[in-house]
Write a protein that holds these residues in place. Sequence first.
Motif, PDB file in Angstrom:
ATOM      1  N   GLY A  13       0.734  -1.237  -0.021  1.00 59.08           N
ATOM      2  CA  GLY A  13       0.041  -0.003  -0.034  1.00 59.08           C
ATOM      3  C   GLY A  13       0.790   1.284   0.103  1.00 59.08           C
ATOM      4  O   GLY A  13       1.966   1.161  -0.377  1.00 59.08           O
ATOM      5  N   GLU A  14       0.304   2.293   0.273  1.00 60.69           N
ATOM      6  CA  GLU A  14       0.818   3.496   0.367  1.00 60.69           C
ATOM      7  C   GLU A  14       0.766   4.465   1.833  1.00 60.69           C
ATOM      8  O   GLU A  14      -0.199   4.497   2.177  1.00 60.69           O
ATOM      9  N   LEU A  15       1.826   5.118   2.019  1.00 60.69           N
ATOM     10  CA  LEU A  15       1.811   6.029   3.169  1.00 60.69           C
ATOM     11  C   LEU A  15       2.059   7.489   2.691  1.00 60.69           C
ATOM     12  O   LEU A  15       3.328   7.450   2.207  1.00 60.69           O
ATOM     13  N   ARG A  16       1.061   8.514   2.784  1.00 66.22           N
ATOM     14  CA  ARG A  16       1.470   9.780   2.148  1.00 66.22           C
ATOM     15  C   ARG A  16       1.237  10.816   3.149  1.00 66.22           C
ATOM     16  O   ARG A  16       0.442  10.684   4.181  1.00 66.22           O
ATOM     17  N   ILE A  17       1.846  11.745   2.898  1.00 70.79           N
ATOM     18  CA  ILE A  17       1.831  13.227   3.730  1.00 70.79           C
ATOM     19  C   ILE A  17       1.401  14.254   2.994  1.00 70.79           C
ATOM     20  O   ILE A  17       1.848  14.619   1.824  1.00 70.79           O
ATOM     21  N   ARG A  18       0.364  15.022   3.451  1.00 69.00           N
ATOM     22  CA  ARG A  18       0.057  16.078   2.312  1.00 69.00           C
ATOM     23  C   ARG A  18      -0.007  17.302   3.410  1.00 69.00           C
ATOM     24  O   ARG A  18      -0.471  17.351   4.405  1.00 69.00           O
ATOM     25  N   THR A  19       0.848  18.479   2.911  1.00 70.45           N
ATOM     26  CA  THR A  19       0.927  19.751   3.686  1.00 70.45           C
ATOM     27  C   THR A  19       0.320  20.753   3.145  1.00 70.45           C
ATOM     28  O   THR A  19      -0.307  20.601   1.947  1.00 70.45           O
ATOM     29  N   GLY A  20       0.034  21.649   3.891  1.00 66.22           N
ATOM     30  CA  GLY A  20      -0.733  22.738   3.543  1.00 66.22           C
ATOM     31  C   GLY A  20       0.501  24.056   3.568  1.00 66.22           C
ATOM     32  O   GLY A  20       1.669  23.871   3.945  1.00 66.22           O
ATOM     33  N   VAL A  21       0.021  25.274   3.311  1.00 66.71           N
ATOM     34  CA  VAL A  21       0.947  26.549   3.317  1.00 66.71           C
ATOM     35  C   VAL A  21       0.181  27.533   3.999  1.00 66.71           C
ATOM     36  O   VAL A  21      -1.004  27.946   3.699  1.00 66.71           O
ATOM     37  N   ALA A  56       6.047   1.484  11.792  1.00 72.41           N
ATOM     38  CA  ALA A  56       7.365   2.396  11.599  1.00 72.41           C
ATOM     39  C   ALA A  56       7.358   2.870  10.230  1.00 72.41           C
ATOM     40  O   ALA A  56       7.693   2.107   9.311  1.00 72.41           O
ATOM     41  N   ALA A  57       7.827   4.246  10.057  1.00 68.21           N
ATOM     42  CA  ALA A  57       8.227   4.624   8.711  1.00 68.21           C
ATOM     43  C   ALA A  57       9.474   5.258   8.974  1.00 68.21           C
ATOM     44  O   ALA A  57       9.695   6.028   9.989  1.00 68.21           O
ATOM     45  N   GLU A  58      10.181   4.907   7.841  1.00 72.01           N
ATOM     46  CA  GLU A  58      11.671   5.380   7.800  1.00 72.01           C
ATOM     47  C   GLU A  58      11.737   6.754   7.218  1.00 72.01           C
ATOM     48  O   GLU A  58      11.188   7.234   6.046  1.00 72.01           O
ATOM     49  N   VAL A  89      13.695  19.511   9.116  1.00 69.15           N
ATOM     50  CA  VAL A  89      12.484  19.943  10.276  1.00 69.15           C
ATOM     51  C   VAL A  89      12.256  18.603  11.195  1.00 69.15           C
ATOM     52  O   VAL A  89      12.125  18.662  12.398  1.00 69.15           O
ATOM     53  N   LEU A  90      12.125  17.405  10.358  1.00 66.89           N
ATOM     54  CA  LEU A  90      11.857  16.283  11.193  1.00 66.89           C
ATOM     55  C   LEU A  90      12.975  15.553  12.115  1.00 66.89           C
ATOM     56  O   LEU A  90      12.881  14.597  12.782  1.00 66.89           O
ATOM     57  N   ASN A  91      14.225  16.134  11.793  1.00 68.02           N
ATOM     58  CA  ASN A  91      15.653  15.861  12.792  1.00 68.02           C
ATOM     59  C   ASN A  91      15.879  14.213  12.521  1.00 68.02           C
ATOM     60  O   ASN A  91      15.963  13.301  13.389  1.00 68.02           O
ATOM     61  N   ALA A  92      15.691  14.062  11.009  1.00 65.76           N
ATOM     62  CA  ALA A  92      15.734  12.931  10.715  1.00 65.76           C
ATOM     63  C   ALA A  92      17.154  11.922  10.986  1.00 65.76           C
ATOM     64  O   ALA A  92      17.124  10.847  11.260  1.00 65.76           O
ATOM     65  N   LYS A  93      18.294  12.745  11.133  1.00 66.63           N
ATOM     66  CA  LYS A  93      19.678  11.991  11.699  1.00 66.63           C
ATOM     67  C   LYS A  93      19.415  11.691  12.945  1.00 66.63           C
ATOM     68  O   LYS A  93      19.834  10.561  13.236  1.00 66.63           O
ATOM     69  N   ARG A  94      18.715  12.392  13.811  1.00 61.30           N
ATOM     70  CA  ARG A  94      18.750  11.942  15.168  1.00 61.30           C
ATOM     71  C   ARG A  94      17.651  10.795  15.703  1.00 61.30           C
ATOM     72  O   ARG A  94      17.664   9.893  16.278  1.00 61.30           O
ATOM     73  N   PHE A  95      16.518  11.174  14.830  1.00 54.82           N
ATOM     74  CA  PHE A  95      15.369  10.406  14.798  1.00 54.82           C
ATOM     75  C   PHE A  95      14.646   9.929  13.765  1.00 54.82           C
ATOM     76  O   PHE A  95      13.933  10.279  12.966  1.00 54.82           O
ATOM     77  N   PRO A  96      15.468   8.770  13.367  1.00 58.33           N
ATOM     78  CA  PRO A  96      15.217   8.211  11.967  1.00 58.33           C
ATOM     79  C   PRO A  96      13.919   7.657  11.507  1.00 58.33           C
ATOM     80  O   PRO A  96      13.653   7.327  10.389  1.00 58.33           O
ATOM     81  N   ARG A  97      13.222   7.124  12.588  1.00 61.36           N
ATOM     82  CA  ARG A  97      11.829   6.666  12.574  1.00 61.36           C
ATOM     83  C   ARG A  97      10.532   7.364  13.020  1.00 61.36           C
ATOM     84  O   ARG A  97      10.814   7.981  14.022  1.00 61.36           O
ATOM     85  N   ILE A  98       9.764   7.220  12.484  1.00 64.20           N
ATOM     86  CA  ILE A  98       8.403   7.675  13.083  1.00 64.20           C
ATOM     87  C   ILE A  98       7.536   6.322  13.278  1.00 64.20           C
ATOM     88  O   ILE A  98       7.624   5.514  12.626  1.00 64.20           O
ATOM     89  N   GLU A  99       7.084   6.354  14.561  1.00 62.73           N
ATOM     90  CA  GLU A  99       6.556   5.094  15.181  1.00 62.73           C
ATOM     91  C   GLU A  99       4.967   5.198  15.727  1.00 62.73           C
ATOM     92  O   GLU A  99       4.773   6.244  16.594  1.00 62.73           O
TER      93      GLU A  99
END
Length: 182
Positions: A13-21, A56-58, A89-99
Amino acid sequence: MTAQTWNLDQSDGELRIRTGVEGRAAKMGHRLTIAVNSWHAAVEWSDGEPSGVTLAAEVDSLEVLSGEGGVTPLTGPEKALARSNALKVLNAKRFPRIEFETSDIEKTGNGYRLTGTLQINGKTREQAVDLTVQEVDDVWRMSCEATVRHSDFGLKPYSMLMGSMKVADAVTVAFTAKRNNR
């Protein structure tokens, strides 16, 4: 009935994020659709009903697919820059996963309400998700949308032009997947 586990990933399946402005110059910005290209979900089953869900999302797998609005169409280099900004913004190097992990699953009229904890940027918050399930020919079609706020996780949305154009605090996370129910 015995316990079993369903394992799902991006091939299901798909996991998507939609942003606004937001901001005075919001019309200049693009509303982005971002794919999460690497994720894994496990659904624990007990007595024919789901009893636990983890996902868990990378973060490093984010890919900017498209941008709506803006003064000009979103170009390849702009997509790469938006991805780079999102990783910062997501601080990916320090926190590589969203759970996400459920603490409760409640059957609803058209699926399940998943209540649990969402962890982003090392911060954990309660999150409820209404998962719609359709069963057609022994195939489960699952879908849901949830709103997540940067500010709930100590994140500062990307901004430019001295803050007159920025990514909206609230983003929409959308999930769809199919699984044979055998």
